[in-house]
Design a protein around this motif. Sequence first.
Motif, PDB file in Angstrom:
ATOM      1  N   THR A 312      21.071  36.698   6.946  1.00 38.45           N
ATOM      2  CA  THR A 312      19.850  35.900   7.056  1.00 38.45           C
ATOM      3  C   THR A 312      20.091  34.555   7.744  1.00 38.45           C
ATOM      4  O   THR A 312      19.172  34.003   8.358  1.00 38.45           O
ATOM      5  CB  THR A 312      19.232  35.667   5.665  1.00 38.45           C
ATOM      6  N   ASN A 313      21.305  34.035   7.663  1.00 42.79           N
ATOM      7  CA  ASN A 313      21.628  32.800   8.380  1.00 42.79           C
ATOM      8  C   ASN A 313      21.590  33.032   9.882  1.00 42.79           C
ATOM      9  O   ASN A 313      21.036  32.229  10.643  1.00 42.79           O
ATOM     10  CB  ASN A 313      23.010  32.281   7.975  1.00 42.79           C
ATOM     11  N   TYR A 315      19.971  35.376  11.390  1.00 44.73           N
ATOM     12  CA  TYR A 315      18.569  35.624  11.777  1.00 44.73           C
ATOM     13  C   TYR A 315      17.849  34.308  12.068  1.00 44.73           C
ATOM     14  O   TYR A 315      17.137  34.190  13.079  1.00 44.73           O
ATOM     15  CB  TYR A 315      17.838  36.389  10.672  1.00 44.73           C
ATOM     16  N   GLN A 316      18.023  33.301  11.196  1.00 45.07           N
ATOM     17  CA  GLN A 316      17.358  32.016  11.422  1.00 45.07           C
ATOM     18  C   GLN A 316      17.819  31.380  12.729  1.00 45.07           C
ATOM     19  O   GLN A 316      17.019  30.795  13.467  1.00 45.07           O
ATOM     20  CB  GLN A 316      17.648  31.072  10.258  1.00 45.07           C
ATOM     21  N   ASN A 320      15.478  30.574  16.080  1.00 45.66           N
ATOM     22  CA  ASN A 320      15.477  29.255  16.716  1.00 45.66           C
ATOM     23  C   ASN A 320      15.793  29.352  18.200  1.00 45.66           C
ATOM     24  O   ASN A 320      15.228  28.617  19.017  1.00 45.66           O
ATOM     25  CB  ASN A 320      16.487  28.339  16.023  1.00 45.66           C
ATOM     26  N   VAL A 330      18.398  25.452   9.563  1.00 47.24           N
ATOM     27  CA  VAL A 330      18.839  26.694   8.934  1.00 47.24           C
ATOM     28  C   VAL A 330      19.128  26.429   7.457  1.00 47.24           C
ATOM     29  O   VAL A 330      19.885  25.522   7.121  1.00 47.24           O
ATOM     30  CB  VAL A 330      20.105  27.243   9.631  1.00 47.24           C
TER      31      VAL A 330
END
Length: 339
Positions: A312-313, A315-316, A320, A330
Amino acid sequence: MKRSKKIAAVLTTLTTVVASAFATVSAAPAHAAEGDTSVPPEITMPGSPDGIPSAGDGPTKLLTYTASLYALAHPGTNPQGANNFNCKPREGQNPVVLLPGTNSDAYASWSMYSPKLTKLGYCVFSPNFNGLKMLPNFAYTGDIRVSAKAVSGFVDRVLDATGAKKVDLIGWSQGGGPLPNYYITKLGGDKKVGKLIALAPSNHGVGSQAVSKFINQTMSEAEHEQIESAFAQAHIAAYEQQLGSSSFNKELYGNGPVTRPGVTYTIIEGRYDDTVMPFTNAFLHEPGVKNILVQNTCRDDHASHINFTYDTNVYQMAVNALDPDHAKPVTCVFQPFLG
């Protein structure tokens, strides 16, 4: 020296045996003529006519392993929200094409990304091409050149349907490295791609450099060609092509810059990558490239290569890069190592 030749002979024999075993369940791909973007039937995947996953939408998964098992049991599963050819991009957005990695298909790679990006308003697309038909979740094992030509045709279809002038690519592993870079540099993709966001891309080779060096420097040219041929016949050419010192890799990355003006490149990689080794092999130090090391932002992120598209990190960071004008800080979440 004699010992090295013996090792080389054993490796060549084992490679041929493994390749022959794969060949019993897969046909060799047809090579399209240069500039031909049609999809040969030999490289279509079960449940994915013309490269489009058509077996219905699958559930969102949180791990690559569960997504891959679901894809194996349900060939041609579509990531939720993807491949809606009636979708029209919002103003200022390009359609987003998600490119899977080797041994993976659209659903296994992108079951988390596609519904999230769709909810953000993006038109999302992801194709399946050029893999092992008896293992339908194992796409993109064949010759990367052929896969790139198929992707070229898929991008043209997306542009025709959406009315957009360019797409943005998000790719993982092969799908973030040699596959889109071949398309961009060799097949005119530089005129059709706005952004390439590469997640753990295999730009300068997978596996240790020692292995890659051994295959090219210890083996004779004839032995090396035998390995290349065996892999190609078994429809697993992409394995050999992603070695750092393969002839394909040298062709793509060894003749000057691989980046092209007009394309914005973002590479996101983690230091715990156990496939692209060393992890710095992922990065391109060329004009127009932003290289991001995940741990510079999220110290407790230990995600390995295999689970990178479920981080998920990451993905963020990818979102961006997709819309830098509206980038958000993040929020780091601990990620375990899953090798």
